[in-house]
Design a protein around this motif. Structure first.
Motif, short mmCIF file in Angstrom:
data_model
loop_
_atom_site.label_atom_id
_atom_site.label_comp_id
_atom_site.label_asym_id
_atom_site.label_seq_id
_atom_site.Cartn_x
_atom_site.Cartn_y
_atom_site.Cartn_z
N LEU A 162 -1.24 20.58 11.37
CA LEU A 162 -2.44 20.10 10.70
C LEU A 162 -2.06 19.14 9.58
CD1 LEU A 162 -5.58 20.43 10.31
CD2 LEU A 162 -5.02 22.13 8.58
N LEU A 163 -2.83 18.07 9.44
CA LEU A 163 -2.69 17.15 8.32
C LEU A 163 -3.45 17.69 7.13
CD1 LEU A 163 -1.90 14.38 7.08
CD2 LEU A 163 -3.99 13.46 8.08
N LEU A 164 -2.74 17.90 6.01
CA LEU A 164 -3.36 18.45 4.80
C LEU A 164 -3.76 17.39 3.80
CD1 LEU A 164 -1.26 21.64 4.00
CD2 LEU A 164 -3.52 21.51 5.03
N TYR A 165 -2.93 16.37 3.65
CA TYR A 165 -3.18 15.37 2.62
C TYR A 165 -2.74 14.00 3.13
CZ TYR A 165 -2.52 12.50 -1.54
OH TYR A 165 -2.56 11.49 -2.44
N LYS A 166 -3.57 12.98 2.86
CA LYS A 166 -3.24 11.63 3.29
C LYS A 166 -3.81 10.64 2.28
CE LYS A 166 -3.57 8.52 7.27
NZ LYS A 166 -2.12 8.46 7.51
N ASP A 167 -3.03 9.60 1.97
CA ASP A 167 -3.49 8.52 1.09
C ASP A 167 -4.32 7.54 1.92
OD1 ASP A 167 -2.74 9.12 -1.43
OD2 ASP A 167 -0.77 8.22 -1.29
N GLU A 168 -5.60 7.85 2.11
CA GLU A 168 -6.46 6.97 2.90
C GLU A 168 -7.15 5.90 2.05
OE1 GLU A 168 -7.83 9.88 6.53
OE2 GLU A 168 -9.05 9.84 4.72
N ASP A 169 -7.16 6.09 0.75
CA ASP A 169 -7.85 5.17 -0.15
C ASP A 169 -6.92 4.02 -0.51
OD1 ASP A 169 -9.39 3.88 -1.98
OD2 ASP A 169 -9.91 5.67 -3.13
N LEU A 170 -7.16 2.85 0.07
CA LEU A 170 -6.32 1.68 -0.20
C LEU A 170 -6.41 1.26 -1.66
CD1 LEU A 170 -4.52 -0.66 0.86
CD2 LEU A 170 -6.63 -1.91 1.33
N ILE A 171 -7.61 1.31 -2.24
CA ILE A 171 -7.79 0.86 -3.62
C ILE A 171 -7.03 1.77 -4.58
CG2 ILE A 171 -9.51 0.53 -5.43
CD1 ILE A 171 -11.48 -0.23 -3.22
N LYS A 172 -7.10 3.06 -4.35
CA LYS A 172 -6.35 4.01 -5.19
C LYS A 172 -4.85 3.75 -5.07
CE LYS A 172 -5.29 8.93 -5.51
NZ LYS A 172 -5.53 10.26 -4.92
N LYS A 173 -4.37 3.50 -3.87
CA LYS A 173 -2.96 3.24 -3.65
C LYS A 173 -2.49 1.98 -4.37
CE LYS A 173 0.42 2.49 0.06
NZ LYS A 173 0.60 2.41 1.53
N ILE A 174 -3.34 0.95 -4.35
CA ILE A 174 -2.97 -0.32 -5.00
C ILE A 174 -2.88 -0.14 -6.51
CG2 ILE A 174 -3.82 -2.63 -5.52
CD1 ILE A 174 -4.93 -2.70 -2.65
N ILE A 175 -3.88 0.50 -7.11
CA ILE A 175 -3.87 0.69 -8.57
C ILE A 175 -2.74 1.61 -8.98
CG2 ILE A 175 -5.22 1.47 -10.54
CD1 ILE A 175 -6.21 -1.11 -9.27
N ARG A 176 -2.45 2.62 -8.18
CA ARG A 176 -1.41 3.59 -8.53
C ARG A 176 -0.01 3.02 -8.37
NH1 ARG A 176 -1.07 8.26 -4.43
NH2 ARG A 176 0.14 6.65 -3.40
N ASP A 177 0.25 2.28 -7.29
CA ASP A 177 1.61 1.89 -6.96
C ASP A 177 1.93 0.43 -7.22
OD1 ASP A 177 1.93 4.50 -6.08
OD2 ASP A 177 1.48 4.01 -3.99
N PHE A 178 0.92 -0.46 -7.26
CA PHE A 178 1.20 -1.89 -7.33
C PHE A 178 0.58 -2.58 -8.54
CE2 PHE A 178 1.47 -0.71 -2.86
CZ PHE A 178 2.65 -1.32 -2.46
#
Length: 501
Positions: free
Chosen positions: A196-212
């Protein structure tokens, strides 16, 4: 320097643009991606290499985990055999550290890391780490003392370089969010079975602000009002203590009819990045051939004739090639071992000058490429850390290479290694993937829709439907099947019922 982020919310793709030149392409994969957390089942164990394959879902590729990546599961420190830790059909909580390639599944670890903007929570590791990119000793001491106070019991903390100069309450809020996230994962483990998949970074906007997102970003352009609201939310959530940073970053809504990917030439840049040949200024070109873990780059002088001195011409061509290679490594996200064949230079001074120039260009790359050596044959060898799938893996996945018997002519065509055939095949594959990824339709501001009416047969009229008038029925037994009911008609219906009662 003008550095901005262009986000296509509808296409789930973004690009970092520096001085009108695209530096990186960012997207979120629908399948496996780094930091995804799964409940897996041990499928196979290979004691000879001390590794195991973990089934993550019913249809996808199995993940690979080594004994060095299952330290939280070891009962003793000196366990050297993986069979003493894992067994067939055992349920295990794992996280993806490397995305799959065309032929290999994802690389896994049992040491879970939950990534925030400023801290990383490690539930199975009771240590405190400070990012090596924080060079100020006073800042390192301060952040380490803060981590000692904030660290949850029997959990570890990693302070990221973005935490420099951030107020304590913002770091605390970031940590609280990660702890809630871990509590949700713990409850999900109890209530669900594997795989089962428990957690996934599906939010592109959140990923951009957090990592880039960095302080030098001057503008963020997005093509969606909903995405713009989420941008504001994440910027306020993570940067509310740095008012100057938020004010320096301008948020802009792109509302023109032309696709944002065409407006900022992102689609064109992706198309060019999938081609093996890249032209250099003043003549010359480089050829990039990528395999699974090895990339070979060949530098050719071509028609470069800017200088009358052949020695100077070779050095300048290599300098231009080094600039372009550093850019191509980032935009193509090339990882693994890279071998570069520059044009031969007899002078050791020129070789040293080229290596110094190339090293300075690679320092701005966040994937930390490292030049290993300049071999006796004049080949520059370097390694680049894997940060997600390369552009070639994203757009030319294994589905494009699976050909059935009907496509036998394409197999013969692909095996024929002529220059014209290779150009046609690359063009065909590129076009197919570009068309598949991008949504090319243009939207108009005002769209007039024709009215559509539905009237059921007479057999079902009295039994299943209640009519407001002769045209608008409402299905009472299955409310979810109803279309949107006009508000006035709804009140009319309710009013008539109340009068009857």
């Amino acid at each position: 320097m003008i550095k901005k982020i262009v986000i296509s919310h509808y296409n789930n793709l973004a690009a970092i643009v520096d001085n009108n030149k695209i530096q990186e392409i960012i997207t979120v994969s629908n399948l496996y991606q780094v930091n995804d957390i799964y409940i897996g089942t041990v499928e196979k164990i290979f004691s000879s290499i001390n590794a195991a394959f973990i089934q993550l879902n019913k249809s996808g590729k199995s993940g690979f985990i080594h004994i060095n990546d299952i330290k939280p599961l070891k009962r003793e420190k000196h366990v050297k055999n993986i069979e003493e830790v894992l067994s067939i059909n055992q349920v295990i909580l794992v996280q993806i550290t490397k995305e799959p390639t065309i032929y290999k599944g994802p690389r896994l670890t049992a040491n879970i890391h939950l990534h925030g903007k400023y801290v990383v929570l490690m539930p199975f590791c009771n240590t405190i780490c400070i990012s090596h990119q924080i060079y100020d000793d006073n800042e390192r001491t301060y952040l380490h003392s803060l981590a000692v106070l904030l660290k949850p019991g029997k959990m570890g903390l990693l302070i990221k370089s973005s935490a420099q100069g951030i107020q304590e309450n913002i770091i605390l809020n970031d940590l609280d969010y990660l702890k809630k996230q871990w509590n949700f994962i713990e409850k999900a483990i109890i209530n669900h079975a594997s795989p089962l998949l428990l957690y996934k970074d599906e939010d592109l906007i959140k990923k951009i602000i957090r990592d880039f997102y960095e302080d030098n970003i001057t503008k963020i352009i997005i093509d969606s009002k909903e995405g713009l609201n989420r941008l504001n939310y994440h910027l306020y959530k993570w940067n509310c203590g740095l008012k100057s940073t938020h004010q320096n970053t301008k948020l802009q809504l792109y509302n023109q009819q032309k696709c944002i990917l065409d407006q900022f030439h992102i689609k064109h840049a992706i198309n060019n990045a999938l081609k093996p040949k890249v032209k250099l200024p003043y003549g010359g070109h480089i050829i990039i051939e990528s395999n699974e873990a090895l990339t070979v780059i060949d530098v050719n002088s071509g028609s470069f004739n800017k200088s009358n001195n052949s020695k100077e011409a070779i050095l300048k061509t290599n300098f231009y090639a080094a600039i372009e290679i550093a850019h191509q490594l980032k935009i193509r996200n090339i990882n693994g071992v890279v071998i570069i064949d520059f044009i031969d230079m007899s002078s050791q001074g020129d070789q040293l000058q080229l290596l110094e120039h190339f090293s300075k260009l690679l320092k701005v790359d966040n994937a930390k490429p490292q030049i290993v050596q300049l071999s006796e044959l004049g080949l520059v060898e370097l390694t680049r850390r894997r940060r997600g799938q390369s552009l070639q893996e994203l757009f030319m996945n294994d589905n494009n290479f699976r050909m059935n018997s009907r496509d036998s002519k394409f197999i013969k065509f692909f095996n024929n290694n002529t220059e014209s055939n290779r150009k046609y095949y690359n063009k065909m594959s590129t076009y197919k993937n570009i068309q598949y990824l991008f949504f090319n339709k243009k939207f108009k501001k005002h769209v007039v829709l024709k009215k559509k009416y539905f009237k059921p047969p007479k057999i079902f009229t009295n039994q299943y439907f209640n009519y407001i008038d002769n045209i608008n029925p409402i299905q009472l037994l299955h409310p979810k099947a109803n279309y949107i009911i006009p508000l006035q008609l709804y009140f009319k219906l309710v009013g008539n019922k109340l009068k009857v009662l």
